[in-house]
Design an enzyme around this catalytic site. Structure first.
Site, PDB file in Angstrom:
ATOM      1  N   ASP A 431      -4.188 -21.951  71.521  1.00  0.00           N
ATOM      2  CA  ASP A 431      -4.436 -22.700  70.302  1.00  0.00           C
ATOM      3  C   ASP A 431      -5.941 -22.873  70.132  1.00  0.00           C
ATOM      4  OD1 ASP A 431      -2.709 -23.586  68.389  1.00  0.00           O
ATOM      5  OD2 ASP A 431      -1.763 -25.067  69.682  1.00  0.00           O
ATOM      6  N   THR A 433      -7.468 -25.766  67.981  1.00  0.00           N
ATOM      7  CA  THR A 433      -7.827 -27.172  67.865  1.00  0.00           C
ATOM      8  C   THR A 433      -7.536 -27.933  69.154  1.00  0.00           C
ATOM      9  OG1 THR A 433      -7.342 -27.090  65.502  1.00  0.00           O
ATOM     10  CG2 THR A 433      -7.500 -29.266  66.505  1.00  0.00           C
ATOM     11  N   GLU A 532      -5.824 -35.966  61.356  1.00  0.00           N
ATOM     12  CA  GLU A 532      -5.539 -37.162  60.578  1.00  0.00           C
ATOM     13  C   GLU A 532      -6.516 -38.289  60.885  1.00  0.00           C
ATOM     14  OE1 GLU A 532      -1.338 -38.053  61.009  1.00  0.00           O
ATOM     15  OE2 GLU A 532      -0.960 -36.692  59.320  1.00  0.00           O
ATOM     16  N   LYS A 585      -0.814 -33.316  51.592  1.00  0.00           N
ATOM     17  CA  LYS A 585      -1.984 -32.652  52.171  1.00  0.00           C
ATOM     18  C   LYS A 585      -1.496 -31.515  53.055  1.00  0.00           C
ATOM     19  CE  LYS A 585      -2.934 -34.935  56.601  1.00  0.00           C
ATOM     20  NZ  LYS A 585      -1.722 -35.687  56.809  1.00  0.00           N
ATOM     21  N   GLY A 680      -3.418 -22.328  63.247  1.00  0.00           N
ATOM     22  CA  GLY A 680      -2.918 -22.575  61.899  1.00  0.00           C
ATOM     23  C   GLY A 680      -4.013 -22.622  60.866  1.00  0.00           C
ATOM     24  N   ASP A 681      -5.254 -22.419  61.279  1.00  0.00           N
ATOM     25  CA  ASP A 681      -6.382 -22.537  60.368  1.00  0.00           C
ATOM     26  C   ASP A 681      -6.497 -21.346  59.419  1.00  0.00           C
ATOM     27  OD1 ASP A 681      -7.152 -24.969  61.229  1.00  0.00           O
ATOM     28  OD2 ASP A 681      -8.765 -24.282  62.524  1.00  0.00           O
ATOM     29  N   ARG A 735      -3.261 -18.926  60.304  1.00  0.00           N
ATOM     30  CA  ARG A 735      -2.068 -19.454  59.627  1.00  0.00           C
ATOM     31  C   ARG A 735      -0.827 -19.188  60.468  1.00  0.00           C
ATOM     32  NH1 ARG A 735      -4.722 -22.964  57.147  1.00  0.00           N
ATOM     33  NH2 ARG A 735      -5.600 -22.491  55.109  1.00  0.00           N
ATOM     34  N   LYS A 741       4.124 -17.037  67.274  1.00  0.00           N
ATOM     35  CA  LYS A 741       3.811 -17.088  68.699  1.00  0.00           C
ATOM     36  C   LYS A 741       4.885 -16.371  69.512  1.00  0.00           C
ATOM     37  CE  LYS A 741       1.077 -21.359  68.737  1.00  0.00           C
ATOM     38  NZ  LYS A 741       0.880 -22.673  69.380  1.00  0.00           N
ATOM     39  N   ASN A 763       8.042 -27.240  67.852  1.00  0.00           N
ATOM     40  CA  ASN A 763       8.368 -25.867  67.482  1.00  0.00           C
ATOM     41  C   ASN A 763       7.718 -24.832  68.385  1.00  0.00           C
ATOM     42  OD1 ASN A 763       9.921 -26.794  65.382  1.00  0.00           O
ATOM     43  ND2 ASN A 763       8.280 -26.676  63.886  1.00  0.00           N
TER      44      ASN A 763
END
Length: 1127
Positions: A431, A433, A532, A585, A680-681, A735, A741, A763
């Site tokens: 990942d 982040t 967040e 969002k 996911g960016d 994305r 994955k 998930n």
């Protein structure tokens, strides 16, 4: 739409009750069932008793339920406020820290009794019931049977010593593993002293206020008083395969079955949707799971629980069950239950057992099966020589040390087979982040197009991600304060206020300032996802955070949590003026799909997105809508809410890479490991971070290929055949969805790769399970992800993964080292003893070249501590400059097999030669008579020869312990980078102090055995040496020469580890080389023998799969120093 925010009574059971959706539910007179939960406002509690129905506030303070006042009523029929009073807690502030500590000390931890202390008896049995110990017990019995009391007594002492050492080491290892597993226990969010804290679930006490969300494992039995779309998987408890929708309603039937208590969440169940808050009313063995555990421990066949309608029948074991238990016990005795490595070594021990029997048969056959005491003892002697008695104990210690080292490196091992397999990892799928990056995001800028002249608002110089007071705001190049922006006429007429409402309310993070007392300045703390938190902090800069808005009267109506498959989240709120708003969002393209067609300028927005992502910012989109006619809207339907949205703006979030990430990525690439980023960016953000962290480099050949950076939708659209035709799998997938994955793992497996996969969400569990080593995030990972993983990162840091791989390689190396050492000893003894069958005394009996006790001393005393020292050996400097090892081959590689045969045969021949030299060179071949039993005048030569062979064996084992520290480097140049100079051998050998003192102890311990009267003649059956020390010295020199020549041959011919000895350690040069060629190739530099001053530098690359080498020439950096470190 009926307002249900205040309390109202309905004394008529048939009166209509209005829910949030504007629908009506008629209650019949019996009021058997409450109305459907979807029709009720979840911030209300619905009370049902025999004679009335009542709405109350969310804590049920006005409940008229008869059961609510009953102190003995079960929690599901008691209102939350009454339950809190009963438990002396507060629904708002929870327990105080002092009270929680007191309750924990009084009532104990929140664990089941089955999770108790380490079983001393089972560990003791484990030491006795293994094939190696059983052989020694057999030898002991035969020794006593032949009236050889001294030998039998010594073997008994050896067995007891082995069991004692193994017991304490195993006991400490078990305790270490339990303590480490306790660190990986699920974390829980609790409210104490009004603050949200993260604690381990076993520290939860009755009365705690617990917050749960999707992916969490419920830590205790809790009575809910807040719920938002909450569903729990209770299959473990009830067997129900479908998730159960939860409510905050107070029920009226005390005898409801466990599965029907919809306002209670049970320990060990999993939150599959939504979130909630509840008060703990049972922990440990008092929970429903605890009651079942208690019943399983009961001696009776059927146990009934008075507090519930459920019962558990415990059937007596059938004959088949008992046979199965015997089979399992037999497998456990032979060591065939455990990790793959443990099972493999246990099978190897069984092979050795069979070999021992075969050699005993050979001994008996040589004597023509005239098996008297002499022959029997010789057979015992040969059998004992085959067995590496200390193998099990050394392996246990080595694994224990590795596990502890991993914990210190912020990696908790949940499954030992993963630790053993780490050394073979070829690919890391990580990942971005929080793993490659710091995970402490800052909202660097926002773009609100409705503000014409001030559309970009930036945050500058913010050093504290959790503080809305850190840094300053800037727009159009000028420093401004939040108040000035809000009062600006353009801003007031824009949608900026709704933009702030959106990022403040569509947000689950909590940001607070904690103060110890009134004089304390306080410290900003936050709970929630980094994304967040950063948005909440930005909203709070304008005094527009969620808590501030809710204090103004904003009320949450419904929430659709973030879904990684669609990459967005939405909420519905009612404003203080009773209007209904939806805020959303998420990813730009995901939010764009929900917008009204006339409200989105793709070209302008896309330009801004590209501008932000090129700066490495993660970009989120924010939108909103209002509802004019709420009677036609089902707020519980995501499709109904997330449509006809109005675009508000973009948020650019900056998450800087960790300082250590680039070095860790470089280290992995040098080790022949490819690093893939699955995020996911936005593709632009992912690509910028990939270049920043070194995953991509302009010098990489693969970096220019079109498939190097892919969007998940493109990758998912490709067939398996198409993916398999790609020259390399993508290094960056943007994305990324959880299913992507899984496809990546499957694609890697089809290429015979061995991969690590990281994950944190629910998930991600399928990918974590399918990966060869699944690693969950310890700080921000869900409990479901942790449960599916093999390891847990306690710091969520990518560098910790690389350190774990390095530790896995160190473990693999060390296991090979002590295996070679132990087996070399056994091979040499077998050669000596089998050849010794030809030496017959005057009675025609074969003479022992080594007595049984000499063999036991060499194997148990000398070798054991040396093997332990090798087990704790530090990683070699070049350990991360080698390609991954092949896990299919395991520890018994061809190099290990060839090395042990060469070293073992050389040692055996030298021991045999020393024995022959003393007997035949100095004593005319006098083999004496009955010298296997006791000393007599005819045994002088044999006793001297035995002592010489024993001394040669002991000293060569000491030399071997240092020689196998590296399979290819010379003993005199083990670590030229760490210990340069002509005398580097001394500090290099002293560096591993345990091994150094084990060698010293083995050297010193040989002399008492040789020279103490009675012990030498009677016990060990040998005499002290005089001139024979010259033979011992010559044997040591010859052995060292043979080993060093063999190592030089390996280096010269690039055999096995011989081709992995780098000649350069300059960091700058390594960086230059690391950017050349494919990331799965390892670059190793070597200087040209013809020209040491040439500006070019040759290097050889080794691919991680087939080890195919190829050469190239690169320009040497001016500052690089070419230095040979191998001979």
């Amino acid at each position: 739409m009926v307002d249900t925010s205040s309390s109202s009574e309905a004394n008529d059971p048939g009166e209509s009750l209005s829910g949030i959706c504007g629908e009506t539910t008629e209650l019949d007179e019996s009021v058997d069932e409450p109305p459907p939960f979807a029709e009720l406002n979840e911030k209300q509690a619905y009370k049902v008793s025999e004679n009335n129905v009542e709405y109350s506030d969310k804590y049920g303070a006005k409940s008229n339920s008869k059961n609510a006042s009953n102190i003995s009523a079960p929690p599901h029929v008691v209102s939350p406020s009454d339950l809190a009073d009963r438990l002396q807690s507060s629904l708002e502030t929870g327990l105080s820290q002092a009270e929680a500590s007191s309750r924990l000390a009084t009532h104990g931890k929140n664990v089941l009794e089955s999770e108790g202390a380490v079983s001393i008896f089972s560990i003791l049995i484990r030491q006795i019931s293994n094939s190696l110990t059983l052989i020694l017990i057999l030898a002991m019995a035969l020794s006593y049977g032949t009236s050889d009391w001294i030998e039998g007594g010594v073997i008994t002492a050896v067995i007891l010593l082995n069991i004692t050492i193994g017991f304490f080491q195993d006991f400490n290892a078990e305790k270490t593993m339990k303590s480490l597993l306790s660190l990986s226990a699920p974390m829980a969010s609790v409210v104490r002293d009004g603050q949200i804290l993260k604690i381990q679930s076993h520290d939860i006490v009755v009365g705690d206020i617990v917050q749960i969300k999707i992916g969490d494992v419920v830590p205790a039995d809790i009575r809910l008083f807040e719920s938002m779309n909450l569903e729990c998987d209770e299959a473990l408890l009830t067997g129900e395969s479908m998730a159960v929708s939860k409510s905050i309603l107070t029920l009226n039937e005390p005898s409801l079955s466990v599965g029907d208590r919809i306002n209670v969440c049970y320990t060990s169940s999993t939150v599959s949707k939504g979130r909630g808050t509840g008060i703990v009313f049972a922990t440990g063995m008092h929970t429903e799971i605890g009651k079942i555990a208690q019943m399983l421990k009961s001696d009776s066949d059927i146990v009934t629980d008075d507090d519930s309608s459920s019962s558990l029948s415990v059937k007596r074991k059938t004959l088949l069950d008992r046979l199965g238990s015997v089979k399992m016990w037999f497998k456990a005795t032979l060591g065939l239950i455990g990790t793959p490595l443990q099972v493999k070594l246990s099978k190897f021990a069984i092979v050795l057992f069979a070999l021992a029997l075969l050699l005993a048969i050979i001994v008996f056959s040589v004597s023509k099966w005239k098996v008297d005491d002499n022959v029997l003892i010789y057979g015992i002697c040969v059998a004992v020589a085959v067995i590496p008695e200390s193998l099990v104990a050394v392996l246990t210690i080595t694994l224990s040390v590795a596990t502890k080292a991993m914990a210190e490196g912020h990696v908790l091992v949940r499954k030992m087979q993963a630790l053993e397999a780490l050394g073979g990892v070829t690919d890391i799928c990580s990942d971005k982040t929080g793993t490659l990056t710091q995970g402490k995001m800052i909202t660097r800028c926002v773009w609100v197009p409705s503000i014409k002249d001030m559309s970009f608002i930036e945050v500058q110089d913010s050093s504290e991600p959790f503080s809305p007071e850190s840094g300053y705001l800037q727009t159009v190049g000028m420093k401004v304060v939040a108040h000035d922006i809000l009062v600006n006429e353009q801003v007031k007429s824009s949608l900026f206020k709704q933009f702030l409402n959106g990022i403040g309310l569509c947000n689950l993070a909590s940001v607070t300032k904690r103060r110890i007392d009134s004089t304390d300045e306080g410290k900003w703390t936050a709970v929630g996802e980094p994304t967040e938190i950063s948005l909440q902090v930005f909203a709070m800069r304008f005094e527009n955070g969620r808590s501030e808005l809710e204090d103004q009267g904003w009320e949450l109506i419904n929430e659709h949590p973030f879904d990684s498959s669609i990459k967005r989240m939405s909420v519905v709120y009612r404003s203080p003026d009773k209007k209904y708003f939806a805020f959303i969002k998420g990813a730009i393209e995901s939010v764009a799909a929900t917008l009204a067609t006339n409200d989105y300028s793709y070209e302008n927005t896309h330009f801004r997105v590209e501008e932000m992502t090129r700066s490495g910012l993660r970009v989120l989109s924010v939108a909103y809508r209002t509802f004019e006619d709420t009677s036609k809207i089902d707020f519980s339907s995501r499709e109904a809410v997330e449509t006809d949205m109005r675009f508000l703006g973009l948020c650019g979030l900056y998450d800087p890479p960790r300082v250590e990430t680039r070095g860790a990525v470089l280290k992995a690439q040098q080790a022949g490991i490819k690093v893939h980023m699955l995020t996911g960016d936005h593709p632009g953000t992912a690509k910028a971070i990939a270049y920043e962290t070194g995953i991509l480099s302009p010098n990489m050949a693969i970096a220019s290929l079109p498939h190097t950076v892919m969007i998940a939708s493109e990758f998912d659209a490709m067939s398996e055949q198409h993916i398999d035709t790609l020259p390399e799998l993508p290094l960056v997938v943007a994305r990324c969805a959880p299913s992507t994955k899984v496809r990546m793992v499957e694609a890697l497996h089809r290429r015979q790769a061995f991969c690590v996969m990281t994950g944190d969400g629910v998930n991600d569990s399928p990918a974590l399970k399918r990966a060869d080593v699944g690693i969950a995030m310890g700080l921000n990972g869900s409990d479901v992800a942790k449960d599916a993983s093999d390891m847990i990162l306690t710091d969520d840091d990518f560098a910790s993964i690389v350190r774990a791989i390095e530790e896995g390689r160190r473990l693999f190396d060390n296991i090979q080292k002590f295996l070679v050492h132990l087996l070399v000893s056994n091979i040499s003894q077998i050669i000596l003893l089998l050849c010794g069958l030809a030496f017959k005394d005057r009675s025609g009996v074969s003479v022992f070249p080594l007595s049984p006790l000499e063999i036991l001393w060499a194997n148990m005393i000398t070798s054991s501590f040396l093997a332990m020292g090798l087990g704790v050996e530090e990683a070699q400097p070049d350990i991360m400059q080698r390609p991954p090892h092949d896990l299919k081959v395991g520890v018994f590689t061809w190099e290990v097999i060839v090395d042990k045969m060469i070293y073992g045969c050389t040692m055996g021949v030298l021991c045999l030669a020393s024995f022959i030299t003393v007997v035949y060179g100095a004593n005319n071949g006098n083999l004496g008579d009955r010298c296997n039993y006791e000393y007599n005048d005819s045994c002088y030569a044999i006793f001297k020869a035995r002592a010489t062979a024993f001394s040669v064996l002991s000293f060569l084992l000491l030399i071997t312990a240092w020689e196998v520290k590296h399979f290819a480097r010379s003993l005199f140049c083990l670590d030229p980078h760490g210990f340069p100079g002509p005398f580097s051998v001394f500090p290099a050998l002293y560096h591993n102090k345990f091994l150094f003192y084990a060698v010293v102890g083995g050297f010193v311990g040989t002399f008492p055995v040789l020279y103490i009267p009675i012990i030498n003649k009677v016990v060990f059956k040998h005499l002290g040496l005089s001139w024979e020390w010259g033979i011992v010295a010559c044997a040591c020199v010859l052995y060292t020469v043979v080993v060093e020549v063999w190592k030089a041959i390996k280096r010269r011919l690039s055999l096995w580890s011989g081709k992995l000895v780098p000649v350069n350690h300059d960091i700058e040069l390594n960086k230059s080389i690391a950017t050349i060629g494919e990331p799965n190739q390892m670059a190793i530099a070597y200087s040209s023998s013809s020209s040491s001053t040439d500006d070019s530098l040759a290097y050889r690359t080794y691919t991680s799969d087939k080890h195919v080498s190829k050469c190239a020439v690169v320009k040497r950096p001016a500052s690089a120093k070419i230095r040979s470190v191998s001979t």
